[in-house]
Design a protein around this motif. Structure first.
Motif, PDB file in Angstrom:
ATOM      1  N   GLU A 100      -5.661 -18.750 -90.134  1.00  0.00           N
ATOM      2  CA  GLU A 100      -7.096 -18.930 -90.300  1.00  0.00           C
ATOM      3  C   GLU A 100      -7.765 -18.349 -89.065  1.00  0.00           C
ATOM      4  O   GLU A 100      -7.396 -18.692 -87.945  1.00  0.00           O
ATOM      5  CB  GLU A 100      -7.470 -20.411 -90.417  1.00  0.00           C
ATOM      6  N   GLY A 101      -8.745 -17.473 -89.271  1.00  0.00           N
ATOM      7  CA  GLY A 101      -9.438 -16.909 -88.127  1.00  0.00           C
ATOM      8  C   GLY A 101      -9.115 -15.439 -87.948  1.00  0.00           C
ATOM      9  O   GLY A 101      -8.537 -14.787 -88.826  1.00  0.00           O
ATOM     10  N   PHE A 102      -9.456 -14.900 -86.775  1.00  0.00           N
ATOM     11  CA  PHE A 102      -9.341 -13.458 -86.541  1.00  0.00           C
ATOM     12  C   PHE A 102      -9.005 -13.193 -85.083  1.00  0.00           C
ATOM     13  O   PHE A 102      -9.674 -13.694 -84.172  1.00  0.00           O
ATOM     14  CB  PHE A 102     -10.665 -12.778 -86.895  1.00  0.00           C
ATOM     15  N   VAL A 103      -7.964 -12.407 -84.861  1.00  0.00           N
ATOM     16  CA  VAL A 103      -7.615 -11.973 -83.501  1.00  0.00           C
ATOM     17  C   VAL A 103      -7.328 -10.479 -83.466  1.00  0.00           C
ATOM     18  O   VAL A 103      -6.688  -9.983 -82.540  1.00  0.00           O
ATOM     19  CB  VAL A 103      -6.388 -12.744 -82.967  1.00  0.00           C
ATOM     20  N   GLY A 104      -7.786  -9.751 -84.485  1.00  0.00           N
ATOM     21  CA  GLY A 104      -7.581  -8.315 -84.503  1.00  0.00           C
ATOM     22  C   GLY A 104      -7.217  -7.806 -85.883  1.00  0.00           C
ATOM     23  O   GLY A 104      -7.020  -8.585 -86.819  1.00  0.00           O
ATOM     24  N   GLY A 105      -7.125  -6.492 -85.988  1.00  0.00           N
ATOM     25  CA  GLY A 105      -6.837  -5.852 -87.261  1.00  0.00           C
ATOM     26  C   GLY A 105      -5.370  -5.883 -87.621  1.00  0.00           C
ATOM     27  O   GLY A 105      -4.587  -6.691 -87.104  1.00  0.00           O
ATOM     28  N   ALA A 106      -5.003  -4.969 -88.516  1.00  0.00           N
ATOM     29  CA  ALA A 106      -3.653  -4.985 -89.088  1.00  0.00           C
ATOM     30  C   ALA A 106      -2.567  -4.873 -88.030  1.00  0.00           C
ATOM     31  O   ALA A 106      -1.509  -5.490 -88.139  1.00  0.00           O
ATOM     32  CB  ALA A 106      -3.512  -3.847 -90.094  1.00  0.00           C
ATOM     33  N   CYS A 107      -2.830  -4.094 -86.978  1.00  0.00           N
ATOM     34  CA  CYS A 107      -1.786  -3.872 -85.976  1.00  0.00           C
ATOM     35  C   CYS A 107      -1.422  -5.149 -85.229  1.00  0.00           C
ATOM     36  O   CYS A 107      -0.263  -5.422 -84.967  1.00  0.00           O
ATOM     37  CB  CYS A 107      -2.246  -2.809 -84.981  1.00  0.00           C
ATOM     38  N   SER A 108      -2.424  -5.914 -84.848  1.00  0.00           N
ATOM     39  CA  SER A 108      -2.160  -7.117 -84.058  1.00  0.00           C
ATOM     40  C   SER A 108      -1.955  -8.363 -84.913  1.00  0.00           C
ATOM     41  O   SER A 108      -1.321  -9.324 -84.474  1.00  0.00           O
ATOM     42  CB  SER A 108      -3.306  -7.361 -83.074  1.00  0.00           C
ATOM     43  N   HIS A 109      -2.471  -8.329 -86.150  1.00  0.00           N
ATOM     44  CA  HIS A 109      -2.437  -9.511 -87.010  1.00  0.00           C
ATOM     45  C   HIS A 109      -1.013 -10.030 -87.207  1.00  0.00           C
ATOM     46  O   HIS A 109      -0.724 -11.206 -86.953  1.00  0.00           O
ATOM     47  CB  HIS A 109      -3.070  -9.166 -88.365  1.00  0.00           C
TER      48      HIS A 109
END
Length: 346
Positions: A47-56
């Motif tokens: 849940e939430g966001f810490v970056g796009g596909a590379c970091s996810h």
């Protein structure tokens, strides 16, 4: 995220295990910003966001490991890091393999259920052990016979402990999974029935407070009954510290538990997460596991990022094998020269 701290408080009240990932550093161009947060649950949900596909996916994997080891870590994702970049338990460096030249640092902090300590017996050693364990934030359960509850319950509850009857021991052990330690200190009153229930469970530590002679007698009786795991009973329980008083004996026992189950040791993870992890290892080349099961994850053969197969948007078939990619750029590079990337996977 909205009300992230209220969400964390609610999860902790419910006793759920999770990790909080927070962006603490960035170098543009990256999609994450300072203070962005995500909650990663023990089953892999985010849940939430810490970056796009590379970091996810990198952060998802690192968070699950943090939950397992109970240790926080700083995860640095950067393009100038080699695949063999030096990492430690506290600082993990991961190459940024996507097109972006940015970098991001994410602090991953696990919140896991307290270890459970089941203390059987209404004796001075049992009481001292329970009190000491509470100061170390163990979830302590006192187990006694029904008629003994009135003697210990008031003090135990005041210290935040749970008190149950001996008849409920098996239920308590099932609830604890393998993330618990058990100590029988009943002074011979109900050592055998308690150990019988404990050895049928998956306790990480089984201790018996008794003399060596008494311990040998108990073991022999349990072995005669055909009970498995009798050899795992630690008797006399505790490290040899020269303990004499009940508090000293309690200290030696807890020291032994910590020695065998330190804070950085792995904890139990849900079965479906463990299964997914084992399938991931079998699917490192994006192929199905040898047992024919469908893989849940695969590794992008170009950037080596882990890809969720069920939601993968970018795939390519080569010689009847399906490969999965984190982004269209990786797929395009692979399709042009697949043999450049397959050598290490075949």
């Amino acid at each position: 995220m909205i009300d992230v701290f209220e969400r964390i408080a609610a999860l902790r009240r419910d006793g759920q295990s999770f990790a909080l990932a927070t962006v603490v550093g960035r170098r543009a161009p990256v999609s994450a910003h300072l203070g962005d947060r995500a909650i990663v649950f023990a089953d892999g949900r985010m849940e939430g966001f810490v970056g796009g596909a590379c970091s996810h996916e990198i952060i998802r994997r690192q968070a699950l490991e943090a939950i397992q080891t109970r240790l926080s870590r700083l995860v640095s994702i950067r393009p100038d890091a080699s695949a063999s970049a030096e990492s430690s338990a506290e600082h993990v460096v991961v190459p940024m393999t996507c097109v972006s030249e940015g970098a991001v640092d994410v602090y991953v902090e696990p919140f896991v259920q307290a270890r459970r300590l089941v203390v059987v017996g209404a004796t001075p050693v049992a009481a001292a052990l329970a009190r000491l364990a509470r100061t170390m934030e163990y979830d302590v359960v006192r187990v006694v016979e029904a008629h003994e509850r009135r003697d210990i319950e008031q003090e135990a509850v005041a210290h935040g402990m749970t008190v149950v009857d001996l008849d409920a021991l098996e239920t308590v052990l099932r609830e604890g999974g393998s993330n618990h330690a058990t100590v029988v200190a009943s002074q011979g009153h109900y050592d055998e029935p308690a150990l019988t229930a404990i050895l049928k469970s998956d306790a990480g530590y089984v201790g018996l407070v008794a003399s060596r002679t008494r311990g040998d007698t108990v073991r022999a009786g349990l072995e005669e009954s055909g009970l498995p795991g009798v050899a795992t009973i630690r008797n006399p329980a505790g490290l040899n510290l020269g303990a004499r008083t009940a508090p000293e004996v309690a200290l030696s026992i807890l020291a032994e538990i910590v020695q065998l189950q330190p804070s950085g040791s792995r904890v139990e993870v849900p079965a479906r997460v463990a299964a997914a992890n084992s399938v991931t290892e079998a699917a490192r080349s994006s192929r199905a596991p040898a047992d024919g099961a469908s893989p849940t994850h695969a590794v992008d053969p170009v950037c080596h990022m882990e890809v969720d197969v069920t939601n993968a948007k970018h795939t390519a078939d080569v010689d009847g094998v399906t490969y999965y990619f984190c982004c269209p750029n990786c797929r395009s590079r692979f399709v042009k020269q697949p043999q450049d990337y397959l050598g290490a996977h075949q």
